[in-house]
Motif scaffolding. Structure first.
Motif, PDB file in Angstrom:
ATOM      1  N   GLU A 151      49.126  44.639  40.113  1.00  0.00           N
ATOM      2  CA  GLU A 151      49.062  45.054  41.512  1.00  0.00           C
ATOM      3  C   GLU A 151      50.451  44.960  42.141  1.00  0.00           C
ATOM      4  OE1 GLU A 151      46.472  46.244  43.097  1.00  0.00           O
ATOM      5  OE2 GLU A 151      45.077  45.973  41.420  1.00  0.00           O
ATOM      6  N   GLY A 183      56.310  50.365  38.397  1.00  0.00           N
ATOM      7  CA  GLY A 183      55.461  50.470  37.221  1.00  0.00           C
ATOM      8  C   GLY A 183      54.623  51.721  37.117  1.00  0.00           C
ATOM      9  N   GLN A 184      54.752  52.650  38.062  1.00  0.00           N
ATOM     10  CA  GLN A 184      53.954  53.873  38.009  1.00  0.00           C
ATOM     11  C   GLN A 184      54.505  54.882  37.004  1.00  0.00           C
ATOM     12  OE1 GLN A 184      50.957  54.161  39.806  1.00  0.00           O
ATOM     13  NE2 GLN A 184      51.514  51.997  39.939  1.00  0.00           N
ATOM     14  N   TYR A 189      54.011  42.547  41.631  1.00  0.00           N
ATOM     15  CA  TYR A 189      55.397  42.988  41.475  1.00  0.00           C
ATOM     16  C   TYR A 189      56.286  42.287  42.506  1.00  0.00           C
ATOM     17  CZ  TYR A 189      55.083  46.608  37.901  1.00  0.00           C
ATOM     18  OH  TYR A 189      54.953  47.271  36.712  1.00  0.00           O
ATOM     19  N   GLY A 223      53.112  53.722  27.640  1.00  0.00           N
ATOM     20  CA  GLY A 223      52.278  54.275  28.700  1.00  0.00           C
ATOM     21  C   GLY A 223      51.518  55.515  28.275  1.00  0.00           C
ATOM     22  N   GLU A 226      48.766  45.179  30.683  1.00  0.00           N
ATOM     23  CA  GLU A 226      47.851  45.518  31.767  1.00  0.00           C
ATOM     24  C   GLU A 226      48.634  45.799  33.051  1.00  0.00           C
ATOM     25  OE1 GLU A 226      44.086  43.474  34.186  1.00  0.00           O
ATOM     26  OE2 GLU A 226      44.907  42.540  32.373  1.00  0.00           O
ATOM     27  N   GLU A 227      48.204  46.808  33.789  1.00  0.00           N
ATOM     28  CA  GLU A 227      48.884  47.146  35.038  1.00  0.00           C
ATOM     29  C   GLU A 227      48.777  46.004  36.038  1.00  0.00           C
ATOM     30  OE1 GLU A 227      48.110  50.784  37.006  1.00  0.00           O
ATOM     31  OE2 GLU A 227      48.231  51.990  35.174  1.00  0.00           O
ATOM     32  N   PRO A 240      59.106  49.196  33.355  1.00  0.00           N
ATOM     33  CA  PRO A 240      59.115  49.221  34.820  1.00  0.00           C
ATOM     34  C   PRO A 240      60.514  49.194  35.427  1.00  0.00           C
ATOM     35  CG  PRO A 240      58.454  47.065  34.015  1.00  0.00           C
ATOM     36  CD  PRO A 240      58.470  47.964  32.831  1.00  0.00           C
ATOM     37  N   MET A 244      56.521  54.568  33.595  1.00  0.00           N
ATOM     38  CA  MET A 244      57.085  53.655  32.600  1.00  0.00           C
ATOM     39  C   MET A 244      57.977  54.363  31.585  1.00  0.00           C
ATOM     40  SD  MET A 244      55.835  50.652  33.449  1.00  0.00           S
ATOM     41  CE  MET A 244      55.366  49.454  32.203  1.00  0.00           C
TER      42      MET A 244
END
Length: 389
Positions: free
Chosen positions: A258, A293-294, A262, A14, A255-256, A306, A296
């Motif tokens: 949404e 996941g905000q 999740y 990250g 890749e992040e 995550p 890591m």
């Protein structure tokens, strides 16, 4: 499994190795580590407070549901009693009409008796059958009139009874209305308490977010200091070991996703590992560990991804959830199924406390995860599972 260098793992986690300028260059790793430990202690305390407040909201939610059920029952019973009272009032009116009709008939009979009419013909027949005994006329008239008087009295008595019953029903209805009013008052108070608690939770959540952001910054600084040539890891101990293990696992940035993705992964992983109806708990782990996941990592202990697995735990229990050939600690499609498998390995779904305690050896952590899971369950309105507190 392909190996990553320690430096590569750090860079891929990250972008946590952004160079800290100025103060960072003047500080020692041990000093930053101590600050991290202090802040993590504050984070735990805030997490415990947040879990307690969330539990209180859960309990208040239960009280609100019970209060609503009582209110609806009281209102329903008041309505039933009102309907019954209206029906009795209708019967009272019918009885009054019948009494009036009987009174009219009775009065006419009395007038006819005085005129010798009405019952005269019947009395004449009876007299002829009895040998013309004239006293029968008076006896028969008295009996007919007495029968009508008695009938009228019975109607009058039934009307009075109905009126009394209707009055009692009205009184009960009023009592139920008062009870409903009290329930509404209590419900308003509960709602006010719930709003106050929600505001407190919001403030605590902001404090937790602030601490998390500061921890990320300090961990960045700590990892950057440790990565410098010639810097000793000192007393880090466990962190040094985890960093050595990190060289053996895959930690590729992805890749992040949404939040809805999740949620899908939590549901699918819980279903795959046999606790589909309790997916809220897996989602709660993701919320507490990384806020989906905000954050890591790495944590001060070296946890990544995550679901915040330690590299040593990932090495033993990592899962290739998406079938791409690699168990990537940073990929939610791998980490979330791995977390589900790890919970099942340690007792889920039969013993959630044991499973969560194995995930993170702290009572406050178990309480916080269960409180978050219960909040998720209540938000979904799912009454088939839980409660989790």
């Amino acid at each position: 499994m392909r190996k990553r260098s320690v430096g590569s793992v750090i860079l891929l986690a990250g972008a946590l190795l952004a160079v800290i300028s100025g103060i960072a260059g003047a500080r020692e790793p041990g000093e930053v580590q101590r600050q991290i430990l202090e802040l993590e202690g504050e984070r735990r305390a805030q997490g415990e407070a947040l879990a307690r407040e969330m539990q209180r909201v859960v309990f208040l939610g239960e009280e609100l549901r019970e209060a609503q059920a009582r209110l609806e029952a009281a209102q329903s019973r008041a309505g039933e009693l009102e309907s019954e009272a209206r029906e009795l009032r209708r019967l009272v009116r019918e009885r009054e009409s019948a009494v009036a009709e009987r009174r009219s008939e009775y009065e006419e009979s009395v007038r006819a008796a005085y005129r010798g009419e009405g019952v005269g013909e019947l009395v004449g027949i009876l007299e002829s059958l009895a040998g013309g005994e004239s006293f029968l006329s008076g006896v028969r008239a008295v009996r007919v009139l007495g029968h009508r008087q008695s009938s009228m009295e019975r109607y009058r008595e039934s009307r009075v009874r109905l009126e009394n019953t209707a009055r009692q029903l009205e009184q009960k209805g009023e009592a139920y209305e008062r009870a409903a009013g009290e329930e509404r008052r209590q419900q308003r108070e509960l709602l006010q308490k719930k709003r106050r608690l929600e505001r407190a939770i919001s403030r605590l959540g902001e404090d937790v977010a602030r601490i998390d952001a500061e921890l990320v910054r300090l961990r960045d600084e700590h990892r950057e200091l440790l990565s410098r040539p010639g810097v000793s890891m000192g007393s880090s101990g466990g962190l040094a070991y985890e960093l050595s293990v990190a060289d053996k696992i895959v930690a590729e940035p992805v890749e992040e996703l949404e939040l809805i993705e999740y949620q899908r992964l939590y549901r699918e992983a819980a279903e795959e590992y046999g606790f589909g109806e309790d997916w809220y708990i897996l989602a709660a782990v993701g919320k507490v560990e990384s806020n989906h996941g905000q954050n890591m990592g790495p944590s001060s202990a070296g946890a990544l991804g995550p679901m915040q697995f330690l590299p040593s735990t990932w090495e033993a229990h990592g899962v290739d959830g998406n079938g791409d050939g690699w168990a990537n600690i940073m990929d939610p499609e791998d980490a979330i199924p791995a977390a589900a498998a790890y919970l099942v390995l340690n007792g889920a779904p039969g013993d959630w406390y044991r499973a969560l305690f194995a995930y993170n050896h702290a009572d406050w952590y178990v309480m916080q995860v269960l409180a978050v899971a219960e909040a998720y369950r209540q938000r979904a309105g799912d009454e088939d599972v839980g409660p989790y507190t």
